[in-house]
Design an enzyme around this catalytic site. Structure first.
Site, PDB file in Angstrom:
ATOM      1  N   ASP A 296     -50.241  27.919  56.638  1.00  0.00           N
ATOM      2  CA  ASP A 296     -50.142  29.173  56.085  1.00  0.00           C
ATOM      3  C   ASP A 296     -49.226  29.154  55.189  1.00  0.00           C
ATOM      4  O   ASP A 296     -48.588  28.079  54.661  1.00  0.00           O
ATOM      5  CB  ASP A 296     -50.222  30.315  57.191  1.00  0.00           C
ATOM      6  CG  ASP A 296     -50.731  31.504  56.512  1.00  0.00           C
ATOM      7  OD1 ASP A 296     -51.701  31.513  55.783  1.00  0.00           O
ATOM      8  OD2 ASP A 296     -50.064  32.733  56.521  1.00  0.00           O
TER       9      ASP A 296
ATOM     10  N   ASP B  11     -53.602  23.663  57.346  1.00  0.00           N
ATOM     11  CA  ASP B  11     -52.323  23.930  56.745  1.00  0.00           C
ATOM     12  C   ASP B  11     -51.436  24.761  57.659  1.00  0.00           C
ATOM     13  O   ASP B  11     -51.760  25.078  58.593  1.00  0.00           O
ATOM     14  CB  ASP B  11     -52.427  24.608  55.275  1.00  0.00           C
ATOM     15  CG  ASP B  11     -53.214  25.960  55.589  1.00  0.00           C
ATOM     16  OD1 ASP B  11     -52.261  26.978  55.892  1.00  0.00           O
ATOM     17  OD2 ASP B  11     -54.507  25.964  55.430  1.00  0.00           O
TER      18      ASP B  11
END
Length: 293
Positions: free
Chosen positions: A211, A209
Site C-alpha cells: 500500500d 504491494d
C-alpha cells in the site's frame, strides 16, 4: 452431497490444467447477469465452477462487479463452497509481496454497492461475526502451502471502495489505528452475500504491494502490482490444483453453520412477505422460504 467448489478470481486463473468436460455456461439470475459466463468442469474428480470476478478482459470496476448475480449464479450451479482469490496490499512488514493471507475478518468501507439479497417485504439478518468458514479456510491454506506459497493463517481485510488506491493518511490509519492487515476492493459484499446464500466462503488475499504506508516502498505502482501478480497467479493455479486431494468426496454439514446461516435470520412473517422478492430469492433462500410458506 457431492461438493462443488466455486472459484472467484482474476481472469488469468481460469486456465486450469487438467480440467475435464470444461465448458463456459451463461447463468440467468433475477439479479441480472453475472460478471461473465462460468467455467465448469471436473478436476481429478472434484467439480469446479470458475467465475472471473471482473469479467474476462477485466471490464468491471470493483464497485460495478455484479456481486449479487455472481453469488446467485454459483448457488444455482449447486456450489457448496466458494474460494475467493484476490490481489491485496499489505499493512504488515511480515506479510510481504508474494505472500498469501487466508482472511478471517473484514472491515467494510464500501458504500456504493448492493450488500444484501433481502429488503422491504422480506427482511433477514445473518451473523457476520465470523465471516469466513474456518473449515474451508484451513483446506485452502494447506492447498496454498502445497503450491509453494508462504501462507499466513488469519488476517483482517480492509475493503475499500476504490478504484483509487489509499491516501497516505488513510493507509496509516487503517494500519496503525484500525489494525487491518491487508487492503483490497472486492471481498465485500461478496463474503456477506455468500453467507446470506448459505455457502461456505474462504478468501485468499494475494499480497502484491505494501500500500502507501511503507517508508521504503512509496506509493502503490501498477507496474509493481502486475509484476508480483504473475508469481501470485502461478501459486494460485497451484492452489487450485491441490484442492482435489484435500477436499473429501462427500460434503458433510458445515460444523460452523455456514450452510444454515438463514435458519433463524428471516424476520418478516410469511403473510407479510413480498411475493416478487420471495420469487427472486428462490436459489439463495429457497431452503428456508420453502419451509415456511
Amino acid at each position: 452431497m457431492e461438493p462443488v467448489i466455486g472459484i472467484i478470481g482474476g481472469s488469468g486463473l481460469y486456465d486450469i490444467a487438467g480440467l475435464e468436460d470444461a465448458h463456459w455456461q451463461q447463468i440467468q439470475t433475477p439479479w441480472g447477469d453475472p460478471s461473465d459466463q462460468i467455467l465448469t468442469g471436473t478436476l481429478n474428480g472434484l467439480r469446479l465452477a470458475f467465475l472471473p470476478r471482473h469479467g474476462r478482459g477485466h471490464v468491471y470496476t470493483p464497485s460495478t462487479v455484479p456481486y449479487r448475480a455472481n453469488i446467485d449464479a454459483l448457488k444455482r450451479l449447486g456450489v457448496t463452497d466458494i474460494i475467493s482469490l484476490s490481489a491485496t496490499g499489505s499493512f504488515r512488514e511480515d506479510m510481504a509481496p508474494g505472500d498469501f493471507v487466508v482472511i478471517d475478518q473484514y472491515i467494510d468501507r464500501t458504500r456504493l454497492r448492493e450488500k444484501t439479497f433481502f429488503g422491504p417485504g422480506c427482511v433477514a439478518h445473518v451473523s457476520l461475526a465470523h465471516p469466513t468458514c474456518p473449515r474451508l479456510s484451513e483446506i485452502v491454506a494447506q492447498a496454498a502451502e502445497t503450491a509453494g506459497a508462504r501462507v499466513h493463517r488469519g488476517g483482517t481485510y480492509l475493503a475499500m471502495e476504490g478504484p483509487q488506491f489509499s491516501t497516505l493518511a488513510e493507509s496509516k490509519m487503517y494500519r496503525e489505528v484500525w489494525g487491518a492487515d491487508v487492503i483490497g476492493m472486492t471481498n465485500m459484499p461478496e463474503a456477506a452475500l455468500a453467507r446470506e446464500a448459505e455457502i461456505c466462503y474462504a478468501s485468499v488475499a494475494m499480497v502484491t504491494d505494501y500500500d502507501s504506508w511503507h517508508p521504503d516502498h512509496g506509493e502503490v505502482s501498477i507496474s509493481q502490482i502486475i509484476e508480483t501478480m504473475g508469481g501470485n497467479g502461478e501459486k494460485a493455479r497451484g492452489t487450485i490444483q491441490a484442492l482435489p486431494s484435500l477436499i473429501p468426496s462427500t460434503r458433510e454439514v458445515c460444523p460452523h453453520g455456514c450452510d444454515r446461516a438463514l435458519e433463524y435470520a428471516i424476520t418478516t412473517t410469511p403473510d407479510r412477505r413480498d411475493p416478487a422478492l420471495v420469487a427472486k430469492l428462490d436459489a439463495v433462500a429457497g431452503r428456508v422460504l420453502g419451509e415456511t410458506k
